[in-house]
Structures are given as C-alpha cells and as structure tokens.
Write a protein that holds these residues in place. Sequence first.
Motif, mmCIF file in Angstrom:
data_model
loop_
_atom_site.group_PDB
_atom_site.id
_atom_site.type_symbol
_atom_site.label_atom_id
_atom_site.label_comp_id
_atom_site.label_asym_id
_atom_site.label_seq_id
_atom_site.Cartn_x
_atom_site.Cartn_y
_atom_site.Cartn_z
ATOM 1 N N SER A 36 11.934 1.098 8.807
ATOM 2 C CA SER A 36 12.857 1.828 9.683
ATOM 3 C C SER A 36 13.754 0.878 10.468
ATOM 4 N N ARG A 37 13.436 -0.404 10.452
ATOM 5 C CA ARG A 37 14.251 -1.432 11.101
ATOM 6 C C ARG A 37 14.685 -2.442 10.030
ATOM 7 N N PRO A 38 15.535 -2.014 9.103
ATOM 8 C CA PRO A 38 15.839 -2.834 7.925
ATOM 9 C C PRO A 38 16.608 -4.122 8.226
ATOM 10 N N TYR A 39 17.080 -4.265 9.450
ATOM 11 C CA TYR A 39 17.767 -5.494 9.854
ATOM 12 C C TYR A 39 16.802 -6.579 10.309
ATOM 13 N N MET A 40 15.542 -6.221 10.524
ATOM 14 C CA MET A 40 14.568 -7.199 11.011
ATOM 15 C C MET A 40 14.275 -8.266 9.953
ATOM 16 N N VAL A 41 14.165 -9.500 10.426
ATOM 17 C CA VAL A 41 13.947 -10.643 9.535
ATOM 18 C C VAL A 41 12.736 -11.437 10.028
ATOM 19 N N TYR A 42 11.865 -11.746 9.103
ATOM 20 C CA TYR A 42 10.692 -12.579 9.390
ATOM 21 C C TYR A 42 11.054 -14.017 9.032
ATOM 22 N N ILE A 43 10.898 -14.937 9.977
ATOM 23 C CA ILE A 43 11.292 -16.332 9.794
ATOM 24 C C ILE A 43 10.047 -17.204 9.859
ATOM 25 N N ARG A 44 9.903 -18.112 8.880
ATOM 26 C CA ARG A 44 8.722 -18.972 8.863
ATOM 27 C C ARG A 44 9.078 -20.351 8.339
ATOM 28 N N ASP A 45 8.497 -21.366 8.943
ATOM 29 C CA ASP A 45 8.644 -22.721 8.423
ATOM 30 C C ASP A 45 7.647 -22.892 7.274
ATOM 31 N N LYS A 46 8.146 -23.262 6.100
ATOM 32 C CA LYS A 46 7.282 -23.257 4.919
ATOM 33 C C LYS A 46 6.247 -24.370 4.920
ATOM 34 N N LEU A 47 6.411 -25.362 5.779
ATOM 35 C CA LEU A 47 5.414 -26.425 5.867
ATOM 36 C C LEU A 47 4.448 -26.205 7.025
ATOM 37 N N ARG A 48 4.987 -25.946 8.208
ATOM 38 C CA ARG A 48 4.151 -25.784 9.393
ATOM 39 C C ARG A 48 3.625 -24.370 9.566
ATOM 40 N N LYS A 49 4.227 -23.401 8.869
ATOM 41 C CA LYS A 49 3.840 -21.989 8.930
ATOM 42 C C LYS A 49 4.135 -21.357 10.294
ATOM 43 N N ALA A 50 4.847 -22.058 11.180
ATOM 44 C CA ALA A 50 5.256 -21.472 12.449
ATOM 45 C C ALA A 50 6.269 -20.371 12.177
ATOM 46 N N THR A 51 6.272 -19.336 13.016
ATOM 47 C CA THR A 51 7.115 -18.166 12.744
ATOM 48 C C THR A 51 7.954 -17.745 13.944
ATOM 49 N N CYS A 52 9.011 -17.006 13.647
ATOM 50 C CA CYS A 52 9.872 -16.384 14.654
ATOM 51 C C CYS A 52 10.435 -15.104 14.063
ATOM 52 N N GLY A 53 11.113 -14.328 14.893
ATOM 53 C CA GLY A 53 11.814 -13.156 14.423
ATOM 54 C C GLY A 53 13.310 -13.418 14.377
ATOM 55 N N GLY A 54 14.024 -12.538 13.739
ATOM 56 C CA GLY A 54 15.473 -12.639 13.672
ATOM 57 C C GLY A 54 16.026 -11.315 13.186
ATOM 58 N N PHE A 55 17.349 -11.240 13.020
ATOM 59 C CA PHE A 55 17.961 -9.995 12.556
ATOM 60 C C PHE A 55 19.232 -10.309 11.784
ATOM 61 N N LEU A 56 19.452 -9.529 10.759
ATOM 62 C CA LEU A 56 20.565 -9.740 9.843
ATOM 63 C C LEU A 56 21.855 -9.187 10.462
ATOM 64 N N VAL A 57 22.876 -10.050 10.597
ATOM 65 C CA VAL A 57 24.142 -9.620 11.187
ATOM 66 C C VAL A 57 25.296 -9.664 10.182
ATOM 67 N N ARG A 58 25.071 -10.270 9.037
ATOM 68 C CA ARG A 58 26.010 -10.252 7.917
ATOM 69 C C ARG A 58 25.206 -10.581 6.676
ATOM 70 N N GLU A 59 25.736 -10.296 5.503
ATOM 71 C CA GLU A 59 24.966 -10.548 4.277
ATOM 72 C C GLU A 59 24.470 -11.980 4.180
ATOM 73 N N ASP A 60 25.182 -12.908 4.822
ATOM 74 C CA ASP A 60 24.819 -14.314 4.703
ATOM 75 C C ASP A 60 24.419 -14.957 6.032
ATOM 76 N N TYR A 61 24.186 -14.143 7.069
ATOM 77 C CA TYR A 61 23.823 -14.711 8.370
ATOM 78 C C TYR A 61 22.725 -13.922 9.069
ATOM 79 N N VAL A 62 21.763 -14.662 9.601
ATOM 80 C CA VAL A 62 20.715 -14.121 10.461
ATOM 81 C C VAL A 62 20.900 -14.722 11.847
ATOM 82 N N MET A 63 20.709 -13.901 12.879
ATOM 83 C CA MET A 63 20.774 -14.367 14.256
ATOM 84 C C MET A 63 19.362 -14.468 14.809
ATOM 85 N N THR A 64 19.098 -15.522 15.598
ATOM 86 C CA THR A 64 17.773 -15.728 16.172
ATOM 87 C C THR A 64 17.910 -16.622 17.396
#
Length: 240
Positions: A36-64
């Motif tokens: 229901s929140r299709p703009y939500m983006v899950y962000i993760r560092d692939k080595l450290r596995k640390a995470t944050c949230g973000g949101f899609l503001v254009r097809e090629d850009y996420v804001m965080t």
Amino acid sequence: MSLLWHITCLLLLNSCTPGFSMQHGIVGGKVSAPHSRPYMVYIRDKLRKATCGGFLVREDYVMTAAHCKLSHLMVYLGVNDTNFLPDGIEVDPIPHPKFSMKTGDHDIMLLKLKTPATLNKTVSIITFPKTENEEISKDCTVMGWGWQDYHHESPSSVLKEESVTLIDSANCGMADALCTEGSTGPARGDSGGPLVCGGVAQGIVSFYQKQKNGDHLAVYTHISHYLPWIHHTMNSSTQQ
C-alpha cells in the motif's frame, strides 16, 4: 540542529561516526496493507548489512537521509516483507554537500539508481513539494520496517506505519526542520524514510530525542528547503 543531534547520539546510537544506521522501527504502528506504500524503499549495505529507509521520487532516484551513506548501498523496491527481498539495485549516493555528521545539518541524500525502476502496482513514485512555501497538512504518516519499542530491539519484517501530527515550528527548536511529538512514531532506525502529509513526502526521518515528559520528539529534514539542490542534481543527470 547541533545540540539535539549530539544529545540523540548519546541516547540511541551505537556510534556517531559516518555511516551509522538505525535499524528501522515504528513504535505503536500498525501493519501496513501489503504494497500500500509502493514508494517505500528498503536500503541495505551489502557488506555490512546496515539498513535505512528511503522513498522513490523518480524512476532513477531515491531520497533518503545523508547519514545513511555507506560504501556498498543497494536498494530494494516493492518490498513488504524483508524476509523476501527482490533483486537489489546498485546506486550512486549523492549526499547534500553541506551535510555534517557532527551537527546533523542538511541530512538529505539522493541515490541515483544504476538501473531505473520499472513502475507498476507495487513500485511507484511519491510526490515531494513543488514550492518552498506550500501549505503542509498537519496530519501525517511515518513508516518503516523494524524496532517497535524505543528501548528494546524488536524489529518487524513487515512494513508498519503510524499517524503523527506536526507541531508548531516554534516548539520544534529548529527553523529548518519539521517535528512531531508523542509516545508513538519513528524509533531507532526509521532514518531516511518519508514523513507523508496529505499524500506528499514533506520530510525525511533524521533522528529523535526523548523529552522530559517521556514523549519523543522526532525530527525530519524539511524537503522543501532543498528544492533547488534536488532539482539541480536530478536534472543534471538527465542532461548527461
């Protein structure tokens, strides 16, 4: 923002060095309807596995948030349950040039997707402010994937959300930020997620501080204050 930022570092962060991450969480939140929140983006560092949230503001850009910057970030679109992640997309992080980890000022970052998103029912863009002085609805929603208690590690694998109300800027203590206050809301880690008011992403979760009365003051980067930088950054990549 400097004083509150340092107090917050003492209260809730494992460390206040570049690249710290709070592991997402909404206290008192309800489970969001799947996708229901299709703009939500899950962000993760692939080595450290640390995470944050973000949101899609254009097809090629996420804001965080800028403090979510790490060396090997991947973004995951259309996520509901983090136990079932789709293929990640590599990004080029572009933090605001004036961001300071010491003070927390200018806590905003754009992530340029190396592969643009395919928009559909589970992946879509959210609107952000068009002008700096547009009116903002006081009734807002914040969302994230994890800690459900301010004091104990209690992550949720599914997206959760909570209704929050903006307080007057005079009570926020920072002219360049938006704030909400109460016993529920973003907790350790909702960094980078959106504060959505009237269907528009008006703020970015930056940090929170416990108040003397036991409530928590949540502080959000005020997106409209950064519109020139946002548009310049996104338009520059389009021209290239």
